[in-house]
Design an enzyme around this catalytic site. Sequence first.
Site, mmCIF file in Angstrom:
data_model
loop_
_atom_site.group_PDB
_atom_site.id
_atom_site.type_symbol
_atom_site.label_atom_id
_atom_site.label_comp_id
_atom_site.label_asym_id
_atom_site.label_seq_id
_atom_site.Cartn_x
_atom_site.Cartn_y
_atom_site.Cartn_z
ATOM 1 N NE ARG A 210 -4.304 -1.262 0.078
ATOM 2 C CZ ARG A 210 -4.471 -2.264 -0.784
ATOM 3 N NH1 ARG A 210 -3.524 -2.556 -1.663
ATOM 4 N NH2 ARG A 210 -5.574 -2.969 -0.792
ATOM 5 C CD GLU A 239 -3.014 3.557 -5.296
ATOM 6 O OE1 GLU A 239 -4.071 3.045 -5.730
ATOM 7 O OE2 GLU A 239 -2.102 2.898 -4.787
ATOM 8 C CG HIS A 257 -3.156 -0.350 -7.082
ATOM 9 N ND1 HIS A 257 -3.583 0.278 -5.925
ATOM 10 C CD2 HIS A 257 -3.095 -1.669 -6.767
ATOM 11 C CE1 HIS A 257 -3.766 -0.625 -4.979
ATOM 12 N NE2 HIS A 257 -3.469 -1.814 -5.464
HETATM 13 C C1 GLV Z 1 -4.949 -4.864 -4.102
HETATM 14 O O1 GLV Z 1 -4.222 -3.953 -3.919
HETATM 15 C C2 GLV Z 1 -5.502 -5.685 -3.061
HETATM 16 O O2 GLV Z 1 -5.317 -5.406 -1.864
HETATM 17 O O3 GLV Z 1 -6.174 -6.660 -3.410
#
Ligand code: GLV
Length: 291
Positions: A210, A239, A257
């Site tokens: 993250r 983001e 991402h």
């Molecule tokens: C993506 O970032 C997730 O946590 O599935």
Amino acid sequence: MDLYTGSVAISREELHQRIAGKQALVCLLTDTIDAAVLDAAGPQLKIVANVAVGYNNIDVPACRARGVAVTNTPDVLTNACADFTWALILAVTRRLGEGERVVRAGKWGGWALDYMLGMELRGKQLGLVGLGRIGRAVADKAPAFGMTVAYTARTPAGLPGATHMPLDRLLATSDIVSLHCPMTPDTKHLIDQKALTKMKRSAYLINTSRGPVVDEGALAWALKERLIAGAALDVYEKEPEIHAGLMTLENVLLIPHLASATTETRTGMADLAVSNAIAVVTGQPPLTPVP
Ligand code: GLV
């Protein structure tokens, strides 16, 4: 059933309006599910099913206080995320982003013996921060590249052939530092200026966890000053915004991402979230409750 089909995250106002009276909410990591959303839903809400393995977008204590189950989508995305981590490791150490930019800009002058040299993986140490399912799956592939593995973990679980070590030592000795911890108050800015200065000048940072686990301002500084060799990021603090200091640097790979973004995995994630919602609404236990 009410299906939101917008291409950007639903606004808070619209979510508050549309969740009212529903029993289940299937949501995305771009949706912040806090007490206000739960109140807007009403007391019949039984489950918040996140289509993601990370669930830092959900106020879990607020859900628990209202008897609302919370689920995530582990396992189905492990393989895609581990493969993707290796894609980032290879891309940043072999300078694929830079190389592609040069070619597309028409600036490639031809092959040269010492042109755009990168770092080889064989014989190097991969340092994993966090050893959950994805961290382990990344570790599994390390022998294929001739790398040794070191890891930090809240509870040192054994990993054959890998060395458990404290974060400071892992940062100081690893050639690749890859983040696989959840985002919690304890891990916010875990990789800050101080942590970055502990890394080898020749090392690379990979973040598929993250964004807020890394202080982006500090990372931009460390990359600019060449305190580390490079970084590959899939996630960001705010983001889709990206720290302006990162955008102009050549030694950082910036990806939007995408770690779990394969058709197979995203379908598996959506199916699992919906199965969780159906289970709870029909009085069954959730398949994958968050711990
Ligand atoms: C993506 O970032 C997730 O946590 O599935």
